[in-house]
Design an enzyme around this catalytic site. Structure first.
Site, mmCIF file in Angstrom:
data_model
loop_
_atom_site.group_PDB
_atom_site.id
_atom_site.type_symbol
_atom_site.label_atom_id
_atom_site.label_comp_id
_atom_site.label_asym_id
_atom_site.label_seq_id
_atom_site.Cartn_x
_atom_site.Cartn_y
_atom_site.Cartn_z
ATOM 1 N N SER A 48 38.109 62.007 45.843
ATOM 2 C CA SER A 48 37.435 60.701 45.903
ATOM 3 C C SER A 48 36.030 60.848 46.479
ATOM 4 O O SER A 48 35.286 59.866 46.574
ATOM 5 C CB SER A 48 38.252 59.720 46.745
ATOM 6 O OG SER A 48 38.574 60.281 47.998
ATOM 7 N N ASN A 135 45.765 58.133 56.258
ATOM 8 C CA ASN A 135 46.201 56.822 55.754
ATOM 9 C C ASN A 135 45.685 55.674 56.614
ATOM 10 O O ASN A 135 45.197 54.665 56.097
ATOM 11 C CB ASN A 135 47.730 56.769 55.661
ATOM 12 C CG ASN A 135 48.259 57.784 54.655
ATOM 13 O OD1 ASN A 135 47.476 58.400 53.927
ATOM 14 N ND2 ASN A 135 49.560 57.963 54.612
ATOM 15 N N HIS A 181 30.714 17.127 28.542
ATOM 16 C CA HIS A 181 30.911 17.709 27.194
ATOM 17 C C HIS A 181 29.589 18.186 26.594
ATOM 18 O O HIS A 181 29.449 18.228 25.373
ATOM 19 C CB HIS A 181 31.561 16.717 26.228
ATOM 20 C CG HIS A 181 32.762 16.018 26.778
ATOM 21 N ND1 HIS A 181 34.042 16.449 26.573
ATOM 22 C CD2 HIS A 181 32.865 14.915 27.564
ATOM 23 C CE1 HIS A 181 34.901 15.637 27.199
ATOM 24 N NE2 HIS A 181 34.203 14.704 27.806
ATOM 25 N N SER A 302 10.527 40.240 22.937
ATOM 26 C CA SER A 302 11.283 40.871 21.865
ATOM 27 C C SER A 302 10.424 41.981 21.276
ATOM 28 O O SER A 302 9.205 41.857 21.188
ATOM 29 C CB SER A 302 11.612 39.822 20.804
ATOM 30 O OG SER A 302 11.787 40.447 19.551
ATOM 31 N N LYS A 308 8.830 35.487 21.411
ATOM 32 C CA LYS A 308 10.030 35.349 22.235
ATOM 33 C C LYS A 308 9.786 35.545 23.727
ATOM 34 O O LYS A 308 8.991 36.353 24.140
ATOM 35 C CB LYS A 308 11.093 36.364 21.791
ATOM 36 C CG LYS A 308 11.676 36.117 20.427
ATOM 37 C CD LYS A 308 12.573 34.877 20.359
ATOM 38 C CE LYS A 308 13.875 35.066 21.089
ATOM 39 N NZ LYS A 308 14.766 35.997 20.393
ATOM 40 N N GLU A 315 20.998 35.966 31.671
ATOM 41 C CA GLU A 315 22.060 36.401 30.755
ATOM 42 C C GLU A 315 22.878 37.538 31.370
ATOM 43 O O GLU A 315 24.103 37.584 31.249
ATOM 44 C CB GLU A 315 21.453 36.871 29.425
ATOM 45 C CG GLU A 315 20.904 35.724 28.587
ATOM 46 C CD GLU A 315 20.149 36.236 27.362
ATOM 47 O OE1 GLU A 315 20.495 35.805 26.259
ATOM 48 O OE2 GLU A 315 19.230 37.059 27.503
ATOM 49 N N TYR A 342 51.709 54.178 51.958
ATOM 50 C CA TYR A 342 50.547 54.664 51.207
ATOM 51 C C TYR A 342 50.984 55.375 49.927
ATOM 52 O O TYR A 342 51.964 56.113 49.893
ATOM 53 C CB TYR A 342 49.705 55.621 52.078
ATOM 54 C CG TYR A 342 48.501 56.170 51.324
ATOM 55 C CD1 TYR A 342 47.323 55.443 51.243
ATOM 56 C CD2 TYR A 342 48.574 57.402 50.665
ATOM 57 C CE1 TYR A 342 46.235 55.931 50.520
ATOM 58 C CE2 TYR A 342 47.489 57.892 49.940
ATOM 59 C CZ TYR A 342 46.327 57.150 49.873
ATOM 60 O OH TYR A 342 45.259 57.631 49.166
ATOM 61 N N GLN A 347 43.778 54.979 46.334
ATOM 62 C CA GLN A 347 42.425 55.536 46.325
ATOM 63 C C GLN A 347 41.567 54.821 45.278
ATOM 64 O O GLN A 347 40.339 54.808 45.358
ATOM 65 C CB GLN A 347 42.507 57.034 46.023
ATOM 66 C CG GLN A 347 41.191 57.739 45.973
ATOM 67 C CD GLN A 347 41.355 59.251 45.991
ATOM 68 O OE1 GLN A 347 41.698 59.835 47.000
ATOM 69 N NE2 GLN A 347 41.121 59.887 44.856
ATOM 70 N N LYS A 350 38.573 51.877 45.677
ATOM 71 C CA LYS A 350 37.181 52.014 46.118
ATOM 72 C C LYS A 350 36.142 51.678 45.067
ATOM 73 O O LYS A 350 35.208 50.910 45.318
ATOM 74 C CB LYS A 350 36.946 53.421 46.663
ATOM 75 C CG LYS A 350 37.708 53.572 47.942
ATOM 76 C CD LYS A 350 37.628 54.884 48.591
ATOM 77 C CE LYS A 350 38.701 54.900 49.654
ATOM 78 N NZ LYS A 350 40.079 54.710 49.123
HETATM 79 N N1 ARG Z 1 40.984 59.660 49.773
HETATM 80 C C1 ARG Z 1 42.180 58.988 50.144
HETATM 81 C C2 ARG Z 1 42.080 57.534 49.706
HETATM 82 O O1 ARG Z 1 41.018 57.093 49.502
HETATM 83 C C3 ARG Z 1 42.387 59.041 51.624
HETATM 84 C C4 ARG Z 1 43.812 58.896 52.048
HETATM 85 C C5 ARG Z 1 44.593 60.057 51.622
HETATM 86 N N2 ARG Z 1 45.907 60.037 52.140
HETATM 87 C C6 ARG Z 1 46.874 60.822 51.632
HETATM 88 N N3 ARG Z 1 48.040 60.729 52.157
HETATM 89 N N4 ARG Z 1 46.650 61.617 50.631
HETATM 90 O O2 ARG Z 1 43.057 56.824 49.559
#
Ligand code: ARG
Length: 492
Positions: A48, A135, A181, A302, A308, A315, A342, A347, A350
């Site tokens: 990640s 975690n 409307h 344009s 234009k 938009e 977890y 992951q 993100k």
């Molecule tokens: N990079 C992981 C995430 O974003 C961190 C946590 C990883 N934990 C694990 N037990 N592999 O979720």
């Protein structure tokens, strides 16, 4: 089929970590149990780092607070904790200066920082992870990050509201057709129409702030899932990091991503509002409406048609709403089938979050500029009102106020409109005699006066109505709201 790990290529690079980087799988912090590392392809797939490097600041702050607590509770010695904190501060500087040696073999930002710490301060660095798991660490970082982003989003919404208030204040004399409307319905003050967006944004702001209450809960101390046997002091760490509350259940603490989803859903609503505003700006700047013109800087030409002036920015805001919705649905879907606690699936929280943060912040700041650039074409708006039927309801209301049942009044005015359409006459050009022919109580100057669009606006004096005096009250309420809102501070 077994994949051969390749532990020979540990090239490193600084700057932004990318997927193109090489790796050294067997040296990872969890490498002890394994005789062979993942292939490069798998390592890249599971890493990640290319995106969670954005959590570096939170990760370091969280680690420093954790380390201080470990020292305070006697879990770590004073000297080693000082060494660790100094090392973390140096790492923070390295990252800020673009000198940090990111290594994709160390999967994520947490392990990259830990590895670097051990390189810098020696075995003591390996003690930082005492009483902690990635975690609860990643959950902590995400909470801190979301809190910070709510603070910034809040400020940007406030700035946009400010511009809306300014335009509303400066154009109190402009009456426009209000629509239902997308058909002309009743005249309203332009400021009134615009202020509707102020209140949408106000609710958005309140929603983000409410979401902040859940982001403001500290998960650290949950360990991998069951807590820890070390005599940690969670209140101490929470206090240091400016968290208002602690998670009461370690399993919940590491499994929860509601706070991310709340940010994403607040953002979806916000973008929906701005998308509606964009739609109106696009319509109103068309030649058909010609109610306003956006600054050149927010439009493009344009490549083919020289005449234009395209409303690209509005938009794109309308379009970006799609990806913000997508990010919400994406994470909801990731979470829906996960057993506690977890799972690596998490992951995937993100990228949707980061993408939404970037989109929301860019849109808010660009919109503030865009609105500031708008020129309102008062004459064009007025000309529309001179020639339409948007005061028809006023006439029906007038009859109703004279004790005529509203249904009967509606019917009489309906017939009158048909007459106008047949004659090709706008309401404004009717004579008293013509009016009277449709209902005896329509005789006289008073009824005629009701056909004036400004009169129609003036009578809507109820709270929240469109009469100038009611809109001035509304402006006052909005100003107070904004002032109170701008005093909101998120700790840390
Ligand atoms: N990079 C992981 C995430 O974003 C961190 C946590 C990883 N934990 C694990 N037990 N592999 O979720």
């Amino acid at each position: 089929m077994k994949q051969k790990g390749r532990s020979d290529n540990s090239r490193r690079s600084s700057g932004t970590p990318g997927r193109e980087q090489s790796f050294s799988p067997l040296s990872s912090p969890w490498g002890g149990r394994f005789s062979e590392g993942p292939s490069e392809e798998i390592a890249l797939f599971t890493a990640s780092l290319p995106f969670d490097c954005r959590l570096a600041r939170e990760d370091i702050l969280g680690s420093i607070a954790h380390c201080r607590m470990l020292a305070k509770t006697g879990i770590l010695g004073k000297q080693e904790s000082e060494l660790i904190i100094k090392g973390l501060q140096e790492i923070e500087e390295e990252i800020a200066a673009g000198r940090f040696p990111y290594d994709i073999a160390f999967e994520d930002i947490h392990m990259n920082i830990e590895k670097r710490l051990i390189d810098k301060v020696g075995p003591a660095g390996g003690k930082l992870h005492t009483a902690r798991s990635r975690n609860d660490q990643v959950a902590l970082d995400m909470h801190m990050y979301v809190k910070r982003q709510i603070g910034e989003t809040d400020r940007l919404i406030g700035a946009l509201q400010e511009v809306i208030l300014k335009i509303a204040r400066e154009n109190l004399d402009v009456v426009m057709p209000g629509y239902t409307h997308l058909q002309r319905a009743q005249p309203v003050l332009f400021s009134h129409h615009l202020l509707a967006y102020f209140w949408m944004l106000q609710r958005d702001r309140e929603r983000y702030r409410d979401a902040c209450k859940r982001a403001d809960m500290m998960p650290l101390g949950a360990g991998a899932l069951s807590g820890t046997g070390f005599p940690i002091d969670r209140e101490e760490t929470a206090g240091e990091l400016g968290f208002g509350r602690l998670y009461e259940n370690s399993i919940d603490a590491v499994s929860d991503r509601d706070f991310v989803l709340e940010f994403l859903s607040c953002s979806a609503l916000l973008l929906m509002h701005l998308s509606r505003l964009s739609e109106e700006l696009v319509l109103w700047s068309s030649e058909e409406f010609s109610f306003l013109e956006m600054g050149d800087a927010f439009t493009t030409g344009s490549s083919m048609m020289p005449q234009k002036k395209n409303p690209d920015v509005a938009e794109l805001v309308r379009a970006k709403t799609g990806r913000v919705y997508g990010n919400l649905v994406s994470l909801l879907t990731v979470m829906k089938g996960l057993p506690l606690a977890y799972n690596k699936d998490m992951q995937e929280d993100k990228e949707p979050l980061f993408d939404t943060v970037d989109t929301v912040k860019a849109v808010l700041s660009i919109y503030t500029e865009l609105l500031g650039s708008i020129e309102i074409k008062k004459e064009n708006i007025k000309a529309v009102l001179e020639n339409d039927f948007s005061t028809a309801t006023e006439l029906a209301d007038y009859l109703a106020s004279r004790n005529v049942p509203f249904r009967e009044a509606h019917h009489a005015v309906g017939k009158l409109i048909r007459y106008c359409l047949e004659k090709g006459k706008p309401l404004k050009e009717l004579t008293a005699g013509e009016l009277e022919a449709f209902h005896p109580l329509l005789a006289g100057e008073e009824a005629l006066k009701r056909l004036d669009y400004y009169e129609a606006v003036k009578v809507k004096k109820c709270r929240g109505g469109t009469a100038p005096e009611a809109v001035k009250e509304q402006l006052l309420a909005a100003e107070q709201c904004l002032e109170a809102g701008n005093n909101f501070i998120i700790k840390k």
